[in-house]
Design a protein around this motif. Structure first.
Motif, mmCIF file in Angstrom:
data_model
loop_
_atom_site.group_PDB
_atom_site.id
_atom_site.type_symbol
_atom_site.label_atom_id
_atom_site.label_comp_id
_atom_site.label_asym_id
_atom_site.label_seq_id
_atom_site.Cartn_x
_atom_site.Cartn_y
_atom_site.Cartn_z
ATOM 1 N N ASP A 168 0.829 -1.208 0.000
ATOM 2 C CA ASP A 168 0.000 0.000 0.000
ATOM 3 C C ASP A 168 0.861 1.255 0.000
ATOM 4 N N ASP A 169 1.926 1.238 0.790
ATOM 5 C CA ASP A 169 2.815 2.402 0.847
ATOM 6 C C ASP A 169 3.457 2.651 -0.510
ATOM 7 N N SER A 176 0.802 3.816 -3.059
ATOM 8 C CA SER A 176 0.263 5.149 -2.768
ATOM 9 C C SER A 176 1.275 6.235 -3.125
ATOM 10 N N ARG A 177 2.565 5.974 -2.878
ATOM 11 C CA ARG A 177 3.592 6.940 -3.273
ATOM 12 C C ARG A 177 3.602 7.085 -4.800
ATOM 13 N N GLN A 184 1.122 6.626 -6.759
ATOM 14 C CA GLN A 184 -0.081 7.338 -7.181
ATOM 15 C C GLN A 184 0.112 8.846 -7.039
#
Length: 545
Positions: free
Chosen positions: A205-206, A209-210, A212
């Protein structure tokens, strides 16, 4: 003859654009370019800027403390933006890394924890730069976040968890990309689920998300190009592969910018070379010239080689780099301002320059390639070489063969550093820039590449690395620590011996090369800075201090 007139018409058209665009005064050009690299590594910063200075241009660069470095990749983006705005009125053009302006550096773009509000606010500092000098051409380059294919390939330059889960993350996202492009087999679908279960959700997820957030930054940069705030935008795919998250995002960004012409926006495999490519574009535009480039490849896979760290055939990357630099690809050497030759393995593979098989004995492919180079030089063609048989250093057999035929000082450009697309892009930029300087100026640019890519990267680097453990103190290849000074001393001794062995100091106007020294500014052996007498502080003096 007709092609000659076509080029004259193209250049005239380019000059008319420069002259007649509202608010632009052609007569006021001062040959001044602002350059903001994506970090302070020598190849990204000093060596690239010096190549443009050697063409007679003033290159304004920010104070080095505002740029990302190994110790502090996050740097000072807000202060950097202020510096650019303050200096904008002095310049005819600016070549600026969006990674430095938004995240702090290329490495920071992979590791930051900045909010969406912060990164978008920093993106719109480009509007302030444009407002400070609407007449200044603003060329921007940024990275599409990389996808190292293994944990080891990350080299500690990604989020910490990538060292443990990087290989799995790369394979998981490769399967996702393959699902979108070509579909998956039943076995591959099972593998996709297995990777999803194996990778900690927090880590994935990290990472996503970065990405994105960075993807949103790139879309906003495309918007600024669409609105003529940015004159030209280049997005480079950092380390990636045919199936990768990087390639997936590239396709989406290209689709988002599909309404823009190639005169406004392009993407390409590679990133470290793009600063130099865009500086060359700025110079070509200021000169009112469109260099013509013909391209030749070694036998075998040749132009269809998909080199390491890339997601496309090398012919595609080279075609894009030529356009990015403001040139035009042509099919005839007769019409070419640069005859560009690409050294590839017959089977299309990319080795590592520090491998034991990077030998000095040429195979049939190298012999044929060097003969092709020799024929072009004998025909008085301006020849450049992109050396991509190996990554991260020169092909020893090629260089020794060029030396044997007395061709090293006859070339107009050469590069064999880092990834294959870094090498070809850099050499193309050098070859186009060579049109604006004399033979001594060309040799000055070539010497740095010979000393760095060939002597150091392909030979000295591994030899010194093998002796690190015998040196006092602590340190290894990736972090030389207290062994930095003795490693620099040993590398410098080896460098000066090889310079003398190959007579590189005997090239016209290059006697200063005999005393060249090596530094490791990032305290690692992956890259080196080549220091010449006018700028050096000797290793002995550093030890005394």
């Amino acid at each position: 003859m007709q092609f000659k007139y076509l080029k004259q018409l193209l250049c005239l058209f380019l000059m008319m654009i420069v002259v007649y665009v509202p608010n632009v005064v052609f007569a006021s050009l001062n040959k001044t370019i602002i350059f903001v690299p994506h970090d302070n590594r020598p190849i990204s910063f000093k060596q690239t800027a010096d190549n443009i200075r050697d063409l007679g241009y003033e290159v304004l660069t920010p104070p080095e403390e505002l740029l990302g470095n190994r110790e502090n990749p996050y740097a000072k983006p807000e202060e950097l933006s202020k510096w650019v705005i303050e200096n904008a009125k002095k310049a005819d053009a600016a070549v600026i890394s969006s990674d430095s302006m938004v995240y702090g550096s290329l490495v920071a773009s992979r590791k930051h924890n900045l909010s969406e509000d912060v990164v978008l606010a920093r993106v719109h500092n480009f509007e302030k730069i444009h407002q400070a000098n609407p007449n200044m051409k603003l060329y921007v380059f940024g990275s599409i976040m990389r996808t190292p294919q293994t944990s080891e390939a990350s080299g500690s330059e990604d989020a910490n968890y990538y060292a443990q889960y990087g290989t799995d993350i790369a394979r998981y996202t490769a399967l996702n990309d393959k699902l979108e492009q070509d579909g998956l087999t039943h076995k591959e679908r099972k593998q996709l689920k297995q990777y999803e279960q194996k990778i900690p959700k927090a880590a994935l997820d990290d990472w996503l998300s970065r990405r994105q957030g960075n993807f949103l930054v790139s879309k906003n940069l495309i918007d600024l190009a669409r609105n003529d705030v940015i004159t030209y935008l280049a997005l480079g795919c950092d380390d990636n592969a045919k199936y990768s998250q990087t390639n997936k995002e590239r396709r989406a960004l290209d689709n988002y910018g599909s309404d823009l012409s190639e005169l406004k926006y392009q993407s390409v495999a590679g990133i470290d070379e793009i600063g130099y490519v865009l500086l060359t574009r700025a110079v070509n535009n200021l000169q009112g010239d469109i260099p013509f480039v013909s391209v030749h490849y070694a036998k075998g896979t040749g132009e269809n080689t998909i080199p390491a760290y890339s997601n496309e055939p090398i012919k595609n990357s080279i075609a894009t780099h030529i356009k990015m630099a403001g040139g035009m690809k042509v099919n005839s050497d007769k019409r070419a301002d640069l005859v560009f030759m690409v050294n590839t393995n017959f089977d299309g593979t990319t080795g590592a320059a520090n491998d034991l098989n990077n030998v000095y004995i040429p195979n049939e492919n190298i012999i044929d390639f060097v003969n092709m180079v020799d024929e072009a030089v004998q025909a008085n063609k301006k020849v450049g070489i992109g050396d991509i048989t190996f990554g991260n250093g020169s092909d020893n057999a090629l260089m020794f063969s060029l030396y044997g035929k007395n061709l090293l000082d006859k070339l107009n450009a050469y590069s064999g550093w880092n990834t294959p697309t870094n090498s070809t892009g850099y050499a193309l930029a050098m070859g186009m820039g060579a049109n604006y300087t004399d033979r001594v100026g060309i040799l000055k640019m070539l010497e740095v590449r010979y000393l760095d890519d060939w002597l150091y990267q392909a030979n000295i680097r591994q030899a010194v690395a093998n002796r690190l453990n015998s040196m006092p103190g602590e340190g290894d290849y990736g972090n030389t620590k207290t062994r930095t000074l003795p490693a620099e001393k040993l590398a410098t001794e080896a460098l000066q011996k090889m310079i003398a062995d190959y007579g590189l100091e005997k090239f016209e106007g290059q006697s200063y090369v005999a005393d060249a020294q090596i530094r490791f500014p990032w305290q690692r052996m992956f890259e080196a800075d080549i220091i010449f007498p006018e700028e050096k502080v000797s290793v002995e003096e550093k030890i005394e201090k």
